[in-house]
Design a protein around this motif. Structure first.
Motif, PDB file in Angstrom:
ATOM      1  N   LYS A  66       0.820  -1.214   0.000  1.00 36.33           N
ATOM      2  CA  LYS A  66       0.000   0.000   0.000  1.00 36.33           C
ATOM      3  C   LYS A  66       0.857   1.270   0.000  1.00 36.33           C
ATOM      4  CE  LYS A  66      -4.112   1.760   2.231  1.00 36.33           C
ATOM      5  NZ  LYS A  66      -4.944   1.726   3.396  1.00 36.33           N
ATOM      6  N   TYR A  67       1.971   1.248   0.667  1.00 36.74           N
ATOM      7  CA  TYR A  67       2.828   2.448   0.729  1.00 36.74           C
ATOM      8  C   TYR A  67       4.181   2.139   0.051  1.00 36.74           C
ATOM      9  CZ  TYR A  67      -0.970   4.069   3.542  1.00 36.74           C
ATOM     10  OH  TYR A  67      -2.229   4.414   3.935  1.00 36.74           O
ATOM     11  N   PHE A  68       5.289   2.219   0.794  1.00 36.72           N
ATOM     12  CA  PHE A  68       6.582   1.946   0.147  1.00 36.72           C
ATOM     13  C   PHE A  68       7.093   0.559   0.528  1.00 36.72           C
ATOM     14  CE2 PHE A  68       7.587   6.437  -1.132  1.00 36.72           C
ATOM     15  CZ  PHE A  68       8.041   6.133  -2.412  1.00 36.72           C
ATOM     16  N   ASN A  69       6.233  -0.335   0.957  1.00 31.86           N
ATOM     17  CA  ASN A  69       6.681  -1.641   1.464  1.00 31.86           C
ATOM     18  C   ASN A  69       6.775  -2.690   0.351  1.00 31.86           C
ATOM     19  OD1 ASN A  69       3.795  -1.058   1.705  1.00 31.86           O
ATOM     20  ND2 ASN A  69       3.568  -3.182   2.357  1.00 31.86           N
ATOM     21  N   PRO A  70       7.984  -3.120   0.023  1.00 28.04           N
ATOM     22  CA  PRO A  70       8.154  -4.160  -0.997  1.00 28.04           C
ATOM     23  C   PRO A  70       8.269  -5.522  -0.303  1.00 28.04           C
ATOM     24  CG  PRO A  70      10.271  -3.157  -0.498  1.00 28.04           C
ATOM     25  CD  PRO A  70       9.301  -2.635   0.502  1.00 28.04           C
ATOM     26  N   THR A 116       3.201  15.285   1.733  1.00 29.68           N
ATOM     27  CA  THR A 116       2.136  14.384   2.177  1.00 29.68           C
ATOM     28  C   THR A 116       2.314  13.048   1.443  1.00 29.68           C
ATOM     29  OG1 THR A 116       0.680  14.962   0.369  1.00 29.68           O
ATOM     30  CG2 THR A 116       0.558  16.355   2.356  1.00 29.68           C
ATOM     31  N   TRP A 117       1.552  12.047   1.853  1.00 30.19           N
ATOM     32  CA  TRP A 117       1.637  10.769   1.133  1.00 30.19           C
ATOM     33  C   TRP A 117       1.188  10.951  -0.317  1.00 30.19           C
ATOM     34  CZ3 TRP A 117       3.993   6.720   0.054  1.00 30.19           C
ATOM     35  CH2 TRP A 117       3.430   5.726  -0.751  1.00 30.19           C
ATOM     36  N   PRO A 166       2.929   9.331  -6.495  1.00 30.38           N
ATOM     37  CA  PRO A 166       3.331   9.171  -7.899  1.00 30.38           C
ATOM     38  C   PRO A 166       4.739   8.590  -8.035  1.00 30.38           C
ATOM     39  CG  PRO A 166       2.351  11.336  -7.537  1.00 30.38           C
ATOM     40  CD  PRO A 166       2.515  10.705  -6.190  1.00 30.38           C
ATOM     41  N   THR A 167       5.641   8.977  -7.131  1.00 31.55           N
ATOM     42  CA  THR A 167       7.001   8.421  -7.185  1.00 31.55           C
ATOM     43  C   THR A 167       6.955   6.931  -6.903  1.00 31.55           C
ATOM     44  OG1 THR A 167       7.867  10.519  -6.403  1.00 31.55           O
ATOM     45  CG2 THR A 167       9.327   8.640  -6.201  1.00 31.55           C
ATOM     46  N   ARG A 168       6.182   6.538  -5.893  1.00 35.04           N
ATOM     47  CA  ARG A 168       6.049   5.107  -5.580  1.00 35.04           C
ATOM     48  C   ARG A 168       5.483   4.362  -6.802  1.00 35.04           C
ATOM     49  NH1 ARG A 168       1.769   2.248  -2.906  1.00 35.04           N
ATOM     50  NH2 ARG A 168       0.511   3.470  -4.336  1.00 35.04           N
ATOM     51  N   ASN A 169       4.472   4.943  -7.430  1.00 32.79           N
ATOM     52  CA  ASN A 169       3.846   4.266  -8.573  1.00 32.79           C
ATOM     53  C   ASN A 169       4.828   4.141  -9.743  1.00 32.79           C
ATOM     54  OD1 ASN A 169       1.591   4.146  -7.041  1.00 32.79           O
ATOM     55  ND2 ASN A 169       0.486   5.794  -8.096  1.00 32.79           N
ATOM     56  N   ARG A 170       5.620   5.177  -9.946  1.00 36.96           N
ATOM     57  CA  ARG A 170       6.612   5.138 -11.028  1.00 36.96           C
ATOM     58  C   ARG A 170       7.650   4.046 -10.756  1.00 36.96           C
ATOM     59  NH1 ARG A 170       6.908  10.353 -11.233  1.00 36.96           N
ATOM     60  NH2 ARG A 170       8.734  10.560  -9.923  1.00 36.96           N
ATOM     61  N   MET A 171       8.107   3.969  -9.521  1.00 35.26           N
ATOM     62  CA  MET A 171       9.112   2.953  -9.169  1.00 35.26           C
ATOM     63  C   MET A 171       8.516   1.549  -9.271  1.00 35.26           C
ATOM     64  SD  MET A 171      10.714   4.870  -5.875  1.00 35.26           S
ATOM     65  CE  MET A 171      11.782   3.536  -5.333  1.00 35.26           C
ATOM     66  N   ASP A 172       7.215   1.465  -9.001  1.00 31.29           N
ATOM     67  CA  ASP A 172       6.543   0.164  -9.017  1.00 31.29           C
ATOM     68  C   ASP A 172       6.425  -0.390 -10.427  1.00 31.29           C
ATOM     69  OD1 ASP A 172       5.445  -1.883  -7.661  1.00 31.29           O
ATOM     70  OD2 ASP A 172       3.554  -0.918  -7.193  1.00 31.29           O
ATOM     71  N   GLY A 193       2.686  -6.558  14.393  1.00 37.14           N
ATOM     72  CA  GLY A 193       3.206  -5.508  13.507  1.00 37.14           C
ATOM     73  C   GLY A 193       4.601  -5.147  13.962  1.00 37.14           C
ATOM     74  N   GLY A 194       5.542  -5.188  13.057  1.00 39.13           N
ATOM     75  CA  GLY A 194       6.940  -5.014  13.449  1.00 39.13           C
ATOM     76  C   GLY A 194       7.409  -3.581  13.470  1.00 39.13           C
ATOM     77  N   GLY A 195       6.493  -2.616  13.266  1.00 35.06           N
ATOM     78  CA  GLY A 195       6.918  -1.226  13.252  1.00 35.06           C
ATOM     79  C   GLY A 195       7.727  -0.884  12.012  1.00 35.06           C
ATOM     80  N   CYS A 196       7.369  -1.489  10.888  1.00 31.50           N
ATOM     81  CA  CYS A 196       8.095  -1.180   9.647  1.00 31.50           C
ATOM     82  C   CYS A 196       7.609   0.176   9.113  1.00 31.50           C
ATOM     83  CB  CYS A 196       7.847  -2.285   8.621  1.00 31.50           C
ATOM     84  SG  CYS A 196       8.519  -1.873   7.005  1.00 31.50           S
ATOM     85  N   LEU A 197       8.508   1.123   9.003  1.00 32.31           N
ATOM     86  CA  LEU A 197       8.120   2.483   8.594  1.00 32.31           C
ATOM     87  C   LEU A 197       7.612   2.537   7.154  1.00 32.31           C
ATOM     88  CD1 LEU A 197      11.061   4.496  10.203  1.00 32.31           C
ATOM     89  CD2 LEU A 197       8.775   4.119  11.120  1.00 32.31           C
ATOM     90  N   LEU A 198       7.995   1.547   6.348  1.00 31.60           N
ATOM     91  CA  LEU A 198       7.555   1.543   4.951  1.00 31.60           C
ATOM     92  C   LEU A 198       6.056   1.311   4.819  1.00 31.60           C
ATOM     93  CD1 LEU A 198      10.525  -0.569   3.580  1.00 31.60           C
ATOM     94  CD2 LEU A 198      10.133   1.865   3.154  1.00 31.60           C
ATOM     95  N   THR A 199       5.446   0.796   5.867  1.00 31.14           N
ATOM     96  CA  THR A 199       4.004   0.506   5.809  1.00 31.14           C
ATOM     97  C   THR A 199       3.169   1.624   6.421  1.00 31.14           C
ATOM     98  OG1 THR A 199       4.015  -0.589   7.954  1.00 31.14           O
ATOM     99  CG2 THR A 199       4.414  -1.975   6.024  1.00 31.14           C
ATOM    100  N   GLU A 200       3.836   2.669   6.919  1.00 29.53           N
ATOM    101  CA  GLU A 200       3.099   3.729   7.621  1.00 29.53           C
ATOM    102  C   GLU A 200       3.099   5.010   6.784  1.00 29.53           C
ATOM    103  OE1 GLU A 200       5.027   4.148  11.357  1.00 29.53           O
ATOM    104  OE2 GLU A 200       4.684   2.054  11.906  1.00 29.53           O
ATOM    105  N   PRO A 201       1.915   5.541   6.466  1.00 25.00           N
ATOM    106  CA  PRO A 201       1.874   6.729   5.605  1.00 25.00           C
ATOM    107  C   PRO A 201       2.647   7.903   6.198  1.00 25.00           C
ATOM    108  CG  PRO A 201      -0.293   6.254   6.562  1.00 25.00           C
ATOM    109  CD  PRO A 201       0.576   5.075   6.862  1.00 25.00           C
ATOM    110  N   ALA A 202       2.625   8.043   7.525  1.00 21.20           N
ATOM    111  CA  ALA A 202       3.301   9.191   8.146  1.00 21.20           C
ATOM    112  C   ALA A 202       4.811   9.141   7.926  1.00 21.20           C
ATOM    113  CB  ALA A 202       2.986   9.237   9.636  1.00 21.20           C
ATOM    114  N   SER A 203       5.354   7.939   7.767  1.00 21.88           N
ATOM    115  CA  SER A 203       6.780   7.819   7.482  1.00 21.88           C
ATOM    116  C   SER A 203       7.025   7.739   5.986  1.00 21.88           C
ATOM    117  CB  SER A 203       7.350   6.562   8.146  1.00 21.88           C
ATOM    118  OG  SER A 203       7.174   6.640   9.530  1.00 21.88           O
TER     119      SER A 203
END
Ligand code: SF4
Length: 353
Positions: free
Chosen positions: A84-88, A337-338, A343-349, A195-205
């Motif tokens: 959903k966010y930057f989590n691969p 903001t997220w 768009p950057t995440r989508n481009r990288m994806d 939940g392991g506290g992975c920042l890649l899954t949190e929109p605020a991070s």
């Protein structure tokens, strides 16, 4: 990697979540020795807690920093995409297992264990994703998942009798009751929260990472540690980080590189500012705007209602600029903001893999 003469039967991926803890315990209960590897990066891992975990869980744990390799994997575009966010998540498991495989020889280990539970996580713990993880990390014959092993084909470790399949488990799905019962049996009193506290899954991070990927050609782990620290303001390719408290001021000091600009309000307590220059040196106008912003987060400087002096350090040299504290500079500095990062995440994806 620590120097060691000690040999182990297995190495374990140890996130410090309940499942990885139980997986290690299940194998140790069979009289086998386990070296737990706690992988860290700017996005996950708590190396400062390893000593505490060793004490309370009775495990042999080592922190292993894979930050730069992890960032490279993200930059290349994760083969199995982002969540959903930057989590691969699938590629994350692959990189960790590949790393663990390469470390096995050092520890004399014969196999690797993980706390994966089939069906527990939608992205990385579906049966097909678990198979991809195993195949891509080249751990087909050396990977054991003790918590759900009975739902999977027997591994060579079970077939050879090294591991007793009967004493492994067949947990599946998202519930935690089986794991909590096992924790009780093992006498684990400090139960890790889910939940392991992975920042890649949190929109605020995750919102902090988009501009780093977008504006820096080859970002390093240091860049993402910086993105995690304090307040983050961007104006085009100008990046200003500001401490929010003593801890984040200290983090900025630790992360500062020689070509960064450091901003320190003279005569008043206030945040430390760090300007990371991407490409050309900042023009004087940008330095002055950043100094005014940093000063604006010093309540006493603002209250003085006078121009204040900000000390700017760059490449070991200091100079001063005199500014009116201001949060309305013309360059449009803003926190991202997220939605800005998406768009950057989508481009990288979707980039060519
Ligand atoms: S949640 Fe984070 S640490 Fe866990 S698998 Fe996904 S990317 Fe990796």
């Amino acid at each position: 990697m620590t120097k060691t003469n000690q040999k182990y039967d297995a190495v374990a991926l140890f996130s410090a979540g309940l499942d990885s803890l139980l997986a290690a315990k299940v194998i140790m209960a069979q009289g086998l020795s386990v070296k737990c590897l706690h992988f860290t990066s700017p996005f996950f891992g708590k190396p400062d807690k390893v000593a505490h975990w060793r004490d309370i869980y009775g495990l042999d744990i080592e922190a292993v920093d894979i930050g730069d390799a992890y960032v490279k994997m993200m930059l290349a575009g994760p083969k199995y995409g982002f969540g959903k966010y930057f989590n691969p998540c699938v590629d994350c498991k692959i990189i960790m297992l590949s790393h663990a495989r390469r470390m096995m020889e050092h520890y004399g280990a014969k196999f690797i264990i993980t706390g994966e539970v089939i069906g527990q996580r939608p992205m990385s713990q579906r049966r097909d994703a678990m198979n991809s993880v195993r195949n891509e990390s080249e751990t087909k014959d050396i990977l054991l998942r003790p918590l759900c092993a009975k739902r999977l084909d027997p591994t060579p470790m079970e077939e050879s009798g090294l591991v007793d399949r009967e004493r492994l488990h067949g947990i599946g799905g998202r519930g935690r009751n089986d794991q909590l019962a096992m924790a009780k049996e093992f006498g684990i009193t400090e139960i890790p929260t889910p939940g392991g506290g992975c920042l890649l899954t949190e929109p605020a991070s995750a919102r902090r990472y988009g501009p780093v990927f977008e504006h820096i050609d080859n970002p390093s782990a240091n860049d993402f540690h910086l993105a995690n620290s304090g307040r983050q303001l961007w104006a085009g390719t100008h990046w200003l980080s500001m401490g929010r408290n003593e801890a984040s001021n200290n983090a900025l000091t630790r992360l500062a590189r020689k070509d960064d600009l450091l901003f320190d309000v003279q005569d008043f307590p206030g945040p430390l500012g760090l300007g990371r220059q991407i490409g050309d040196d900042w023009p004087d106008s940008a330095v002055a705007e950043a100094a005014a912003l940093v000063a604006s987060y010093s309540p006493k400087a603002v209250k003085s209602a006078e121009p204040v002096i900000v000390i700017v350090t760059h490449k070991g040299a200091q100079r001063t600029v005199t500014v009116e504290p201001s949060r309305t500079p013309s360059m449009g500095w803003a926190e991202t903001t997220w939605n800005d990062s998406k768009p950057t995440r989508n481009r990288m994806d979707t980039q060519d893999r």
